[in-house]
Design an enzyme around this catalytic site. Structure first.
Site, PDB file in Angstrom:
ATOM      1  N   TYR A  59      18.147  17.318 -21.112  1.00 33.45           N
ATOM      2  CA  TYR A  59      19.485  17.031 -21.634  1.00 33.45           C
ATOM      3  C   TYR A  59      20.194  18.329 -22.007  1.00 33.45           C
ATOM      4  O   TYR A  59      19.710  19.108 -22.837  1.00 33.45           O
ATOM      5  CB  TYR A  59      19.415  16.114 -22.859  1.00 33.45           C
ATOM      6  CG  TYR A  59      18.803  14.755 -22.590  1.00 33.45           C
ATOM      7  CD1 TYR A  59      18.664  14.248 -21.296  1.00 33.45           C
ATOM      8  CD2 TYR A  59      18.352  13.961 -23.638  1.00 33.45           C
ATOM      9  CE1 TYR A  59      18.112  13.002 -21.060  1.00 33.45           C
ATOM     10  CE2 TYR A  59      17.793  12.708 -23.415  1.00 33.45           C
ATOM     11  CZ  TYR A  59      17.664  12.237 -22.114  1.00 33.45           C
ATOM     12  OH  TYR A  59      17.103  10.998 -21.893  1.00 33.45           O
ATOM     13  N   SER A  60      21.337  18.535 -21.394  1.00 37.38           N
ATOM     14  CA  SER A  60      22.099  19.783 -21.569  1.00 37.38           C
ATOM     15  C   SER A  60      21.226  21.014 -21.308  1.00 37.38           C
ATOM     16  O   SER A  60      21.458  22.088 -21.857  1.00 37.38           O
ATOM     17  CB  SER A  60      22.729  19.864 -22.968  1.00 37.38           C
ATOM     18  OG  SER A  60      23.734  18.891 -23.138  1.00 37.38           O
TER      19      SER A  60
END
Length: 345
Positions: A59-60
């Site tokens: 995530y990110s």
């Protein structure tokens, strides 16, 4: 808040789990919240009694773990929260940047702990099933991570049932720690995991936590959200006629209750007997409150039929079936919902 044991483990988790894919940096995807935007959502969930927090290194590209880790340090005592993170998707362009080799898993846990600012995670999860790495290599590495104290438990996510069976067999053969949690996709528009995976998890004593209860926003009626306008996976997974008809049915049942459609869709998931916890990826405290209200929302038989009548089988949603899922057709309405032709059109 309600709490349950995760499978046959002694670990107690909240029935609502805070999903954090939308927290990190908008430089990764345009619908991601930065740290300042994310903190009120995390605070609201914790104040509502959530102790289960779901993350992934992907995530990110790591920034999500950094952001949520800092927020949790400000808002919660480490022993009071259950933190899970996942490993597998590529974190760079070099040859061993992803997958479930021993090298990447060992590199991955150390990197995640550094980003999170903690000595351990409660559940370290495989993000998928890596067909290119021997199961014994992967599970041996995870067992060593548990033995080292860097993770308390092992979890898995998004795979075929036979692949999970292969994992369980390897663990039993070698006396290794087995997964306590299977994270899978389940909602009114996608129920294929109810055929084999969920019964198998129940048989093996593995807890089930569910993500995407709103079918990536389809079942909340928010088809024009930034995410759904920029994420092609939504249309690929839920762009067929049956999915749209299911969303319309959720709206009709919600109108009868006088509540948002999202609350009805979440109530249906939480009512499934084998679901231990449901991930909530809220964009605001108000969206989280919809899931909280769903814990106490009851659905009668006419409503259940209306919600479920449009569903027909489809291919599994996983990394191997992208772009080749079958189209589906709905069934007629019955009972209370069959009386109003305009509502069932």
């Amino acid at each position: 808040m309600q709490y349950v044991r995760l499978g046959q483990s002694g670990l107690k988790v909240s029935r609502l789990c805070l999903g954090t894919m939308n927290m990190g940096t908008p430089q990764w995807k345009p619908w991601i919240f930065d740290e300042a935007q994310s903190e009120p959502i995390v605070r609201h969930a914790l104040e509502a009694g959530v102790n289960f927090i779901d993350l992934a290194d992907f995530y990110s590209t790591g920034i999500g773990e950094e952001v949520v880790g800092r927020i949790l340090k400000r808002l919660a005592r480490r022993e009071e929260v259950v933190i899970t993170t996942k490993v597998g998707y590529a974190m760079g362009e070099y040859p061993n940047a992803g997958g479930h080799s021993r090298k990447h898993i060992m590199d991955g846990i150390d990197a995640s702990l550094t980003r999170l600012g903690t000595d351990y995670v409660d559940i370290y999860m495989l993000h998928f099933f890596d067909v290119n790495t021997p199961v014994e290599e992967t599970m041996g590495a995870l067992n060593d991570i548990v033995r080292s104290g860097k993770a308390r438990y092992i979890g898995v996510s998004t795979m075929y049932t036979w692949q999970l069976a292969k994992i369980i067999q390897a663990c039993e053969r070698h006396g290794w720690d087995k997964p306590v949690n299977m994270q899978l996709q389940l909602n009114l528009a996608y129920r294929e995991e109810e055929r084999e995976m969920i019964p198998y998890c129940a048989d093996q004593g593995i807890g089930v936590s569910v993500f995407s209860p709103l079918a990536r926003g389809l079942l909340s009626g928010d088809v024009k959200s930034t995410r759904n306008q920029t994420d092609f996976f939504t249309a690929q997974m839920y762009g067929d006629k049956a999915s749209l008809a299911i969303a319309a049915s959720a709206a009709r049942v919600a109108e009868r209750h006088g509540v948002p459609a999202a609350q009805i869709a979440q109530a249906w998931v939480l009512a499934r007997p084998q679901v231990a916890s449901m991930l909530v990826g809220a964009d605001s405290p108000a969206q989280f409150d919809s899931a909280l209200a769903a814990l106490d929302t009851k659905l009668d038989q006419d409503e259940l039929h209306e919600l479920e009548r449009n569903y027909t089988p489809c291919d599994l949603i996983n990394d191997y079936t992208a772009g080749c899922r079958i189209a589906r057709e709905p069934r007629p309405a019955q009972g209370w919902f069959a009386h109003d032709k305009e509502k069932t059109a």
